[in-house]
Design an enzyme around this catalytic site. Structure first.
Site, short mmCIF file in Angstrom:
data_model
loop_
_atom_site.label_atom_id
_atom_site.label_comp_id
_atom_site.label_asym_id
_atom_site.label_seq_id
_atom_site.Cartn_x
_atom_site.Cartn_y
_atom_site.Cartn_z
N CYS A 132 -14.26 23.62 0.69
CA CYS A 132 -13.75 23.50 2.13
C CYS A 132 -14.44 24.54 3.13
O CYS A 132 -14.62 24.06 4.00
CB CYS A 132 -12.34 23.55 1.97
N HIS A 244 -8.57 26.13 8.04
CA HIS A 244 -9.25 27.54 7.47
C HIS A 244 -10.20 27.74 9.01
O HIS A 244 -10.73 27.13 9.59
CB HIS A 244 -10.32 26.83 6.51
#
Length: 342
Positions: A132, A244
């Site tokens: 990710c 994130h």
């Protein structure tokens, strides 16, 4: 004519997001199957907000024959055992786990960055989805690398607990509640308290003192973008549920001004530049949740090195970092190879 698609790990965070995105993007489907472990067999889950419900099938007894694409979101052990079986039955696997990423016969794909690499999928009939934190980073780096050639990247990540799955999200919620009411607050899933704290440790430690998450960012960026790029990372878990963030410092071989970099990023595929240099003129994880884009802010020149820039990069890790990228790979696979029309 559409595709027959299987979502493996359909009851998890990423699997559910895959189902949502398949519906949102109107992926051309003839059939859709939700598959998971025996303990989830028979459960009913929603296919996005389509109003359609899917009964979860047992992966141990699932017949892969006749299915076109399988999106795996169930972890490395499941991918190791079942991806080859699906691939051998003629079902192309797009795997979100780390198991096949560094296999030289398995392409590691971010469609905005290295779409041509997907042509190698026929060797194993498996395509890997990157980590990710890597996915959003290379989307930001690619257009700048094309212009000025990146030499070195230093990145610090601020990774949400959803990257660790439902258990991580539950622990953040429970610890936060316990702190407010004065209950006991011992960490169970994470190594330290995550509520109102940050933890500079994601995945296992390696012999050189780095963590496996940091290693993944290094080797995956090299495989996807350019093996000559030098990269060092510090990966940190933060008390954010989804999204994130990354603080990125880049050294280039050629001069590149902040203004030109902004212009390049403004037109880059998959990127949304939000960089107003004023209070609130940047994107935080809260604004990125549920969105497709990789957001870039705080683009500025670094005067401490020749040809240096710094920037801030934010994305929904359940989407671009996992489910969205997998669906985009499926779309790319269809356009370049499978060629069924919606």
């Amino acid at each position: 004519m559409g595709y027959r698609v299987v979502v493996v790990g359909a009851t998890g965070n990423v699997g559910r997001e895959m189902l949502n995105i398949l519906h949102e993007r109107q992926f051309p489907l003839d059939d859709i199957a939700a598959v998971a472990s025996p303990r989830s067999t028979g459960n009913v889950i929603d296919f996005g907000d389509s109003g359609r419900e899917l009964k979860v099938k047992n992966i141990e007894h699932f017949d892969w024959a006749g299915w076109d694409i399988a999106l795996f979101a169930a972890g490395s052990s499941v991918s190791k055992d079942y991806a080859p079986k699906a691939a051998a039955a003629g079902c192309t696997v797009i795997d979100n786990s780390s198991f096949y990423r560094m296999d030289p016969d398995v392409p590691l794909i971010v469609p905005e960055v290295n779409p041509q690499a997907i042509d190698g999928y026929t060797k194993r009939n498996i395509i890997a989805n990157p980590n990710c934190s890597t996915a959003q980073l290379v989307v930001a780096l690619k257009p700048l690398h094309d212009r000025a050639k990146i030499k070195r990247v230093v990145v610090a990540t601020y990774q949400s607990v959803s990257g660790a799955g439902k258990s991580g999200m539950d622990e953040l919620f429970e610890q936060s509640r316990n702190i407010f009411v004065g209950d006991a607050n011992e960490p169970v899933f994470f190594t330290k308290q995550i509520a109102f704290n940050v933890i500079p440790h994601i995945d296992v430690f390696l012999d050189d003192g780095s963590t496996k998450e940091e290693w993944k960012m290094v080797v995956e960026t090299k495989k996807i973008l350019d093996p000559k790029i030098k990269l060092t990372a510090t990966c940190v878990r933060v008390p954010v549920f989804v999204g994130h963030s990354e603080a990125v410092n880049i050294e280039f071989e050629e001069e590149l001004s902040a203004e030109e970099a902004q212009n390049i990023l403004r037109e880059a595929p998959g990127v949304m530049l939000v960089d107003k240099r004023e209070d609130g003129g940047y994107v935080t994880p809260v604004e990125a949740v549920g969105e497709y884009a990789t957001y870039i802010s705080r683009v500025r020149e670094d005067p401490t090195v020749d040809n240096g820039l710094s920037l801030w990069c934010v994305s929904d890790n359940l989407r671009k970092g996992a489910a969205l990228n997998a669906v985009q790979i499926a779309e790319l696979l269809g356009r370049r190879h499978l060629q069924k029309a919606a």
